[in-house]
Write an enzyme that holds these catalytic residues in place. Sequence first.
Site, PDB file in Angstrom:
ATOM      1  N   ARG A 122       0.858  -1.161   0.020  1.00 22.10           N
ATOM      2  CA  ARG A 122       0.124   0.120  -0.137  1.00 22.10           C
ATOM      3  C   ARG A 122       0.854   1.322  -0.145  1.00 22.10           C
ATOM      4  O   ARG A 122       0.501   2.386   0.425  1.00 22.10           O
ATOM      5  CB  ARG A 122      -0.879  -0.003   0.992  1.00 22.10           C
ATOM      6  CG  ARG A 122      -1.838  -1.116   1.137  1.00 22.10           C
ATOM      7  CD  ARG A 122      -3.244  -0.743   1.954  1.00 22.10           C
ATOM      8  NE  ARG A 122      -4.419  -2.094   1.533  1.00 22.10           N
ATOM      9  CZ  ARG A 122      -4.280  -2.927   2.854  1.00 22.10           C
ATOM     10  NH1 ARG A 122      -3.543  -3.001   3.738  1.00 22.10           N
ATOM     11  NH2 ARG A 122      -5.164  -3.682   2.442  1.00 22.10           N
ATOM     12  N   LYS A 144       3.411  11.417 -11.129  1.00 20.75           N
ATOM     13  CA  LYS A 144       2.536  10.760 -12.023  1.00 20.75           C
ATOM     14  C   LYS A 144       3.064   9.482 -12.366  1.00 20.75           C
ATOM     15  O   LYS A 144       4.353   9.349 -12.824  1.00 20.75           O
ATOM     16  CB  LYS A 144       2.366  11.318 -13.383  1.00 20.75           C
ATOM     17  CG  LYS A 144       1.076  12.593 -13.420  1.00 20.75           C
ATOM     18  CD  LYS A 144       0.632  12.881 -14.589  1.00 20.75           C
ATOM     19  CE  LYS A 144      -0.181  13.904 -14.814  1.00 20.75           C
ATOM     20  NZ  LYS A 144      -0.523  14.347 -15.800  1.00 20.75           N
ATOM     21  N   GLU A 186      10.407  18.492 -24.566  1.00 21.02           N
ATOM     22  CA  GLU A 186       9.593  18.939 -23.281  1.00 21.02           C
ATOM     23  C   GLU A 186      10.225  20.111 -22.604  1.00 21.02           C
ATOM     24  O   GLU A 186       9.550  21.039 -22.222  1.00 21.02           O
ATOM     25  CB  GLU A 186       9.637  17.547 -22.360  1.00 21.02           C
ATOM     26  CG  GLU A 186       9.012  16.417 -22.616  1.00 21.02           C
ATOM     27  CD  GLU A 186       7.620  16.342 -22.259  1.00 21.02           C
ATOM     28  OE1 GLU A 186       6.808  17.390 -21.954  1.00 21.02           O
ATOM     29  OE2 GLU A 186       7.209  15.244 -22.746  1.00 21.02           O
ATOM     30  N   LYS A 228       7.675  23.154 -13.375  1.00 20.86           N
ATOM     31  CA  LYS A 228       6.860  21.976 -13.154  1.00 20.86           C
ATOM     32  C   LYS A 228       6.654  21.780 -11.575  1.00 20.86           C
ATOM     33  O   LYS A 228       5.511  21.629 -11.152  1.00 20.86           O
ATOM     34  CB  LYS A 228       7.714  20.715 -13.582  1.00 20.86           C
ATOM     35  CG  LYS A 228       6.622  19.193 -13.139  1.00 20.86           C
ATOM     36  CD  LYS A 228       6.803  18.568 -14.315  1.00 20.86           C
ATOM     37  CE  LYS A 228       5.570  17.335 -14.092  1.00 20.86           C
ATOM     38  NZ  LYS A 228       5.428  16.200 -14.874  1.00 20.86           N
ATOM     39  N   GLU A 238      -4.163  17.575 -11.103  1.00 19.93           N
ATOM     40  CA  GLU A 238      -4.546  18.076 -12.291  1.00 19.93           C
ATOM     41  C   GLU A 238      -6.136  18.239 -12.301  1.00 19.93           C
ATOM     42  O   GLU A 238      -6.853  17.844 -13.059  1.00 19.93           O
ATOM     43  CB  GLU A 238      -4.117  17.150 -13.527  1.00 19.93           C
ATOM     44  CG  GLU A 238      -4.204  17.716 -14.672  1.00 19.93           C
ATOM     45  CD  GLU A 238      -3.470  16.885 -15.909  1.00 19.93           C
ATOM     46  OE1 GLU A 238      -2.510  16.290 -15.806  1.00 19.93           O
ATOM     47  OE2 GLU A 238      -4.149  16.499 -16.879  1.00 19.93           O
ATOM     48  N   ARG A 242      -2.408  22.173 -13.941  1.00 23.71           N
ATOM     49  CA  ARG A 242      -1.357  21.136 -14.471  1.00 23.71           C
ATOM     50  C   ARG A 242      -1.544  20.818 -15.615  1.00 23.71           C
ATOM     51  O   ARG A 242      -0.786  20.268 -16.274  1.00 23.71           O
ATOM     52  CB  ARG A 242      -1.501  19.871 -13.404  1.00 23.71           C
ATOM     53  CG  ARG A 242      -0.192  18.843 -13.773  1.00 23.71           C
ATOM     54  CD  ARG A 242      -0.081  18.140 -12.473  1.00 23.71           C
ATOM     55  NE  ARG A 242       0.921  17.143 -13.021  1.00 23.71           N
ATOM     56  CZ  ARG A 242       1.605  16.176 -12.145  1.00 23.71           C
ATOM     57  NH1 ARG A 242       1.414  16.229 -10.929  1.00 23.71           N
ATOM     58  NH2 ARG A 242       2.665  15.152 -12.547  1.00 23.71           N
ATOM     59  N   ASN A 246       0.253  19.503 -20.518  1.00 25.27           N
ATOM     60  CA  ASN A 246      -0.049  18.705 -21.701  1.00 25.27           C
ATOM     61  C   ASN A 246      -0.131  19.440 -22.873  1.00 25.27           C
ATOM     62  O   ASN A 246      -0.588  18.997 -23.840  1.00 25.27           O
ATOM     63  CB  ASN A 246      -1.418  18.071 -21.416  1.00 25.27           C
ATOM     64  CG  ASN A 246      -1.200  17.317 -20.263  1.00 25.27           C
ATOM     65  OD1 ASN A 246      -0.245  16.621 -19.882  1.00 25.27           O
ATOM     66  ND2 ASN A 246      -2.365  17.066 -19.382  1.00 25.27           N
ATOM     67  N   HIS A 249       0.310  17.716 -26.359  1.00 28.01           N
ATOM     68  CA  HIS A 249       0.273  16.416 -26.015  1.00 28.01           C
ATOM     69  C   HIS A 249      -0.832  15.739 -26.646  1.00 28.01           C
ATOM     70  O   HIS A 249      -1.009  14.341 -27.002  1.00 28.01           O
ATOM     71  CB  HIS A 249       0.115  16.026 -24.494  1.00 28.01           C
ATOM     72  CG  HIS A 249       1.486  16.003 -24.063  1.00 28.01           C
ATOM     73  ND1 HIS A 249       2.619  17.247 -23.991  1.00 28.01           N
ATOM     74  CD2 HIS A 249       2.436  15.014 -23.420  1.00 28.01           C
ATOM     75  CE1 HIS A 249       3.531  16.989 -23.274  1.00 28.01           C
ATOM     76  NE2 HIS A 249       3.539  15.568 -22.988  1.00 28.01           N
ATOM     77  N   HIS A 253      -0.105  12.272 -28.857  1.00 29.42           N
ATOM     78  CA  HIS A 253      -0.808  11.024 -28.178  1.00 29.42           C
ATOM     79  C   HIS A 253      -1.488  10.357 -29.662  1.00 29.42           C
ATOM     80  O   HIS A 253      -1.275   9.397 -30.156  1.00 29.42           O
ATOM     81  CB  HIS A 253      -1.835  11.060 -27.070  1.00 29.42           C
ATOM     82  CG  HIS A 253      -1.148  11.461 -25.889  1.00 29.42           C
ATOM     83  ND1 HIS A 253      -1.741  11.878 -24.826  1.00 29.42           N
ATOM     84  CD2 HIS A 253       0.377  11.135 -25.678  1.00 29.42           C
ATOM     85  CE1 HIS A 253      -0.920  11.936 -23.888  1.00 29.42           C
ATOM     86  NE2 HIS A 253       0.297  11.572 -24.294  1.00 29.42           N
ATOM     87  N   HIS A 267       8.488  10.075 -27.974  1.00 37.20           N
ATOM     88  CA  HIS A 267       7.362  10.835 -27.253  1.00 37.20           C
ATOM     89  C   HIS A 267       7.675  12.445 -27.251  1.00 37.20           C
ATOM     90  O   HIS A 267       6.988  13.325 -27.783  1.00 37.20           O
ATOM     91  CB  HIS A 267       7.268  10.377 -25.987  1.00 37.20           C
ATOM     92  CG  HIS A 267       6.155  11.420 -24.917  1.00 37.20           C
ATOM     93  ND1 HIS A 267       4.884  11.331 -25.498  1.00 37.20           N
ATOM     94  CD2 HIS A 267       6.538  12.319 -24.220  1.00 37.20           C
ATOM     95  CE1 HIS A 267       4.384  12.170 -24.604  1.00 37.20           C
ATOM     96  NE2 HIS A 267       5.191  12.997 -23.720  1.00 37.20           N
TER      97      HIS A 267
HETATM   98  N1  GLY Z   1       3.616  15.169 -17.709  1.00 36.65           N
HETATM   99  C1  GLY Z   1       2.759  16.122 -17.524  1.00 36.65           C
HETATM  100  C2  GLY Z   1       2.416  16.066 -15.975  1.00 36.65           C
HETATM  101  O1  GLY Z   1       3.473  15.580 -15.179  1.00 36.65           O
HETATM  102  O2  GLY Z   1       1.620  16.491 -15.654  1.00 36.65           O
END
Ligand code: GLY
Length: 368
Positions: A122, A144, A186, A228, A238, A242, A246, A249, A253, A267
């Site tokens: 957990r 993430k 990025e 960031k 998010e 946040r 993206n 993106h 994608h 990517h």
């Molecule tokens: N890569 C986008 C984020 O971490 O929100």
Amino acid sequence: MTETLRVELGARAYDIHIGTGLLSAAGAHIAPLLSRPRVAIVSDEHVAGLHLSTLTSALDAQGISWSNLSLPRGEATKSWPYLQQVVDWLLTEQIERGDVVVAFGGGVIGDLVGFASAILRRGVRFVQVPTSLLAQVDSSVGGKTGINTTQGKNLIGAFHQPSLVLADIDVLGTLTERDFLAGYGEVAKYGLLGDAAFFDWLEVNGPKLAAGDVPARVEAVRRSCQMKADIVARDETEQGERALLNLGHTFCHALEAATGYSDRLLHGEGVAIGCALAFETSARLGLCSQEAPSRVRAHLKDMNMKVDLSDIEGELPDADTLMALMMQDKKVKAGTLNFIMARDIGEAFVTSDVAPSVVKSVLTDAYS
Ligand code: GLY
């Protein structure tokens, strides 16, 4: 030469160290986190071959025992079978709740090992030691974690913040030019979404960065991580801001899906093309001047990066198919796609008010 940033998340706050020689100093940085002197390291075979001995010598020097699992390199590792392998291995190694797991590699390893740490007993703590530019400026920061499934990328996962990030700029020296430039997609994204002065700086210093200038690399990673860290501190899960991370993106994608998540498009390359397309769409919607997408394209071309759909090797499906792939995006709500658009360089915002006909015309023109 080390810079330290803090991701201010209350009880889950952590430091990001950015600089040179950090791998050799990793034992000293990790030791204060440990309740007993041992760690489990998960890496990929390629990274382990190049850098594992530097990391383990640093742990040995601090009297920290370690064990290592090295997995195959590549996106296919971010999947159920390898998640099971990592979790089984950590249990066999008797990694306890108070222990620390080290994710040593690029974005694939960071996401996979972060997720394994989130679900093991957990939740156990983990340290990110990112070895690609993309992982240093994006995926290692912000918590993430997850894996891909046949239904799509990153659809299974958890928010699980690392306890520490060690971004050693020296390890970027072993990246191929293509991998470095993919990560640079990025980096450019941060300037484009929220810091025009950073984009100005990149226009001047980008070629130097690519050529290996270490102080410039430290500065680029620091400014990217600072932005960031600030955004994540304000919107960890998010709910709003946040999503700006993206930028590019949604297009990316769709292009990754269209190229089968293969080497045809990395990517970060997709992010760069996606940013150019997002700015072009913004200009066509009258949100920004045509000068903005022209500057984005000019800079990416200066950096010898992919900019147009024709820069992607092989056939691509038509614009309608790409539009359909975009609708698979995680950001679709009640059938409406949220886009990140821009009022200017450094001024991105989220909107659902983007006419599909305009997106289609941008995609159609991007083939030529
Ligand atoms: N890569 C986008 C984020 O971490 O929100």
